[in-house]
Design a protein around this motif. Structure first.
Motif, PDB file in Angstrom:
ATOM      1  N   THR A 136      40.425  57.189  -6.905  1.00 52.72           N
ATOM      2  CA  THR A 136      39.114  57.571  -6.380  1.00 52.72           C
ATOM      3  C   THR A 136      38.143  56.393  -6.469  1.00 52.72           C
ATOM      4  O   THR A 136      38.452  55.362  -7.076  1.00 52.72           O
ATOM      5  CB  THR A 136      38.526  58.754  -7.176  1.00 52.72           C
ATOM      6  OG1 THR A 136      38.190  58.306  -8.506  1.00 52.72           O
ATOM      7  CG2 THR A 136      39.522  59.902  -7.274  1.00 52.72           C
ATOM      8  N   THR A 137      36.955  56.592  -5.906  1.00 53.46           N
ATOM      9  CA  THR A 137      35.903  55.571  -5.992  1.00 53.46           C
ATOM     10  C   THR A 137      34.952  55.838  -7.151  1.00 53.46           C
ATOM     11  O   THR A 137      33.944  55.148  -7.301  1.00 53.46           O
ATOM     12  CB  THR A 137      35.091  55.514  -4.680  1.00 53.46           C
ATOM     13  OG1 THR A 137      34.525  56.817  -4.433  1.00 53.46           O
ATOM     14  CG2 THR A 137      35.962  55.103  -3.514  1.00 53.46           C
ATOM     15  N   ASP A 188      34.815  59.505  -3.479  1.00 54.29           N
ATOM     16  CA  ASP A 188      35.887  59.834  -2.549  1.00 54.29           C
ATOM     17  C   ASP A 188      37.259  59.652  -3.191  1.00 54.29           C
ATOM     18  O   ASP A 188      37.443  58.818  -4.081  1.00 54.29           O
ATOM     19  CB  ASP A 188      35.822  58.938  -1.305  1.00 54.29           C
ATOM     20  CG  ASP A 188      34.578  59.177  -0.487  1.00 54.29           C
ATOM     21  OD1 ASP A 188      34.187  60.349  -0.354  1.00 54.29           O
ATOM     22  OD2 ASP A 188      34.001  58.193   0.018  1.00 54.29           O
ATOM     23  N   THR A 195      40.735  58.032  -2.534  1.00 54.64           N
ATOM     24  CA  THR A 195      41.154  56.929  -1.667  1.00 54.64           C
ATOM     25  C   THR A 195      42.650  56.978  -1.348  1.00 54.64           C
ATOM     26  O   THR A 195      43.046  56.767  -0.198  1.00 54.64           O
ATOM     27  CB  THR A 195      40.812  55.578  -2.312  1.00 54.64           C
ATOM     28  OG1 THR A 195      41.410  55.511  -3.624  1.00 54.64           O
ATOM     29  CG2 THR A 195      39.299  55.423  -2.429  1.00 54.64           C
ATOM     30  N   THR A 196      43.478  57.254  -2.357  1.00 55.12           N
ATOM     31  CA  THR A 196      44.920  57.384  -2.124  1.00 55.12           C
ATOM     32  C   THR A 196      45.460  58.548  -2.952  1.00 55.12           C
ATOM     33  O   THR A 196      44.949  58.853  -4.028  1.00 55.12           O
ATOM     34  CB  THR A 196      45.705  56.107  -2.504  1.00 55.12           C
ATOM     35  OG1 THR A 196      45.592  55.867  -3.918  1.00 55.12           O
ATOM     36  CG2 THR A 196      45.190  54.897  -1.731  1.00 55.12           C
ATOM     37  N   LYS A 250      43.142  57.392   2.543  1.00 54.81           N
ATOM     38  CA  LYS A 250      41.900  57.840   3.187  1.00 54.81           C
ATOM     39  C   LYS A 250      41.673  57.065   4.495  1.00 54.81           C
ATOM     40  O   LYS A 250      41.804  55.856   4.553  1.00 54.81           O
ATOM     41  CB  LYS A 250      40.717  57.597   2.243  1.00 54.81           C
ATOM     42  CG  LYS A 250      39.361  57.991   2.798  1.00 54.81           C
ATOM     43  CD  LYS A 250      38.271  57.736   1.761  1.00 54.81           C
ATOM     44  CE  LYS A 250      36.902  58.139   2.284  1.00 54.81           C
ATOM     45  NZ  LYS A 250      36.384  57.248   3.321  1.00 54.81           N
ATOM     46  N   TRP A 288      39.846  49.101  -3.646  1.00 58.28           N
ATOM     47  CA  TRP A 288      39.523  49.885  -2.454  1.00 58.28           C
ATOM     48  C   TRP A 288      38.383  49.245  -1.665  1.00 58.28           C
ATOM     49  O   TRP A 288      38.442  49.144  -0.437  1.00 58.28           O
ATOM     50  CB  TRP A 288      39.171  51.324  -2.818  1.00 58.28           C
ATOM     51  CG  TRP A 288      38.784  52.124  -1.610  1.00 58.28           C
ATOM     52  CD1 TRP A 288      37.530  52.486  -1.222  1.00 58.28           C
ATOM     53  CD2 TRP A 288      39.679  52.603  -0.588  1.00 58.28           C
ATOM     54  NE1 TRP A 288      37.573  53.182  -0.036  1.00 58.28           N
ATOM     55  CE2 TRP A 288      38.878  53.268   0.371  1.00 58.28           C
ATOM     56  CE3 TRP A 288      41.054  52.545  -0.408  1.00 58.28           C
ATOM     57  CZ2 TRP A 288      39.423  53.869   1.504  1.00 58.28           C
ATOM     58  CZ3 TRP A 288      41.596  53.147   0.710  1.00 58.28           C
ATOM     59  CH2 TRP A 288      40.796  53.789   1.655  1.00 58.28           C
ATOM     60  N   HIS A 289      37.353  48.791  -2.358  1.00 53.05           N
ATOM     61  CA  HIS A 289      36.218  48.173  -1.670  1.00 53.05           C
ATOM     62  C   HIS A 289      36.630  46.851  -1.014  1.00 53.05           C
ATOM     63  O   HIS A 289      36.131  46.503   0.066  1.00 53.05           O
ATOM     64  CB  HIS A 289      35.066  47.958  -2.647  1.00 53.05           C
ATOM     65  CG  HIS A 289      34.397  49.238  -3.077  1.00 53.05           C
ATOM     66  ND1 HIS A 289      34.176  50.286  -2.210  1.00 53.05           N
ATOM     67  CD2 HIS A 289      33.913  49.631  -4.284  1.00 53.05           C
ATOM     68  CE1 HIS A 289      33.577  51.277  -2.849  1.00 53.05           C
ATOM     69  NE2 HIS A 289      33.418  50.907  -4.118  1.00 53.05           N
ATOM     70  N   GLU A 341      38.232  47.818   2.162  1.00 57.32           N
ATOM     71  CA  GLU A 341      37.223  48.193   3.158  1.00 57.32           C
ATOM     72  C   GLU A 341      36.577  46.973   3.795  1.00 57.32           C
ATOM     73  O   GLU A 341      36.134  47.027   4.951  1.00 57.32           O
ATOM     74  CB  GLU A 341      36.144  49.071   2.516  1.00 57.32           C
ATOM     75  CG  GLU A 341      36.617  50.474   2.164  1.00 57.32           C
ATOM     76  CD  GLU A 341      35.489  51.338   1.657  1.00 57.32           C
ATOM     77  OE1 GLU A 341      35.330  52.486   2.146  1.00 57.32           O
ATOM     78  OE2 GLU A 341      34.740  50.870   0.761  1.00 57.32           O
TER      79      GLU A 341
END
Length: 250
Positions: free
Chosen positions: A91-92, A100, A102-103, A117, A202-203, A206
């Motif tokens: 998650t974030t 959120d 994420t995976t 996601k 994750w960021h 993105e």
């Protein structure tokens, strides 16, 4: 240990009564003869066993999950090992109302799937996978993974659930998943990363770094797959501590 060795799902049967049954040689449903306990409780156990066989023939362990304490749901595993789904999410953040998923990785029958996601992580995909499973196994999923999925993806998680954190505590295994793995000698090919690292990766993805997503997915999959040997060890140790110890006292 199999469900058929258990009597504590019956109303009025606690661990003390169950152990007394085992110590008198009644270690399986087929061996129950109404002795050891009173007539009213014996009738209740007989009814439970008759209904229980019907559920087991259908491969449905949900009724037993509802009647077992969280720390005792490990007893379900042996009956549905091949249809058990191990699940872990990234998650974030820690707040499902603001952060959120994420995976999500799921490991079942030797195969691991990961949903991402914005790609293929949807309510329909998750519910389809869970519906194919007889048992869900997580680590701290009761307080974290499942509420996140229910909040962020409106997933209705009804499959029987074993949160490994609770049977681990029963064995004196405290700390996070990775710390317990180290204590038990469960090895990882990848170096450890923290929840903060997972957010950072994750960021970075993105912002266009596909390699960061690949790394995040690898860790998520490792967390998920490593729950299977942990479940095996926990179930075996508790089997010996709870069941074999009582049988050996006969």
């Amino acid at each position: 240990m199999r469900i058929e060795n258990s009597f504590i799902p019956v109303r009025g049967v606690g661990e003390v009564t169950e152990r007394r049954l085992w110590e008198h040689g009644i270690t399986h449903w087929e061996e129950f003869d109404g002795s050891v306990v009173g007539e009213t409780l014996a009738d209740r156990i007989d009814a439970f066993i008759e209904e229980g066989w019907t559920h087991l023939e259908r491969g449905d362990v949900s009724v037993f999950a509802d009647q077992l304490p969280s720390a005792s749901r490990w007893r379900l595993y042996e009956n549905v090992r091949e249809d058990t789904c191990f699940l872990d999410i990234e998650t974030t953040g820690l707040d499902a109302t603001r952060n959120d998923v994420t995976t999500v990785s799921l490991h079942r029958g030797g195969e691991t799937k990961t949903f991402v996601k914005g790609r293929d992580l949807t309510c329909d995909r998750l519910e389809s996978e869970l519906e194919r499973s007889s048992l869900l196994v997580t680590f701290n999923g009761q307080r974290f993974d499942v509420p996140f999925l229910e909040t962020c993806y409106d997933v209705d998680v009804t499959v029987p659930h074993v949160d490994l954190m609770y049977p681990c505590k029963k064995l004196g295994l405290d700390g996070g998943l990775k710390a317990i793995e180290r204590d038990l000698g469960i090895e990882r090919d990848l170096p450890d990363i923290s929840g903060r690292d997972a957010v950072r990766l994750w960021h970075e993805y993105e912002r266009g770094d596909d390699a960061a997503l690949e790394t995040l997915v690898e860790y998520n999959r490792a967390d998920t797959k490593n729950m299977e040997p942990l479940m095996e060890i926990v179930a075996d140790r508790l089997h010996r501590r709870v069941f074999e110890a009582a049988c050996n006292d006969r």
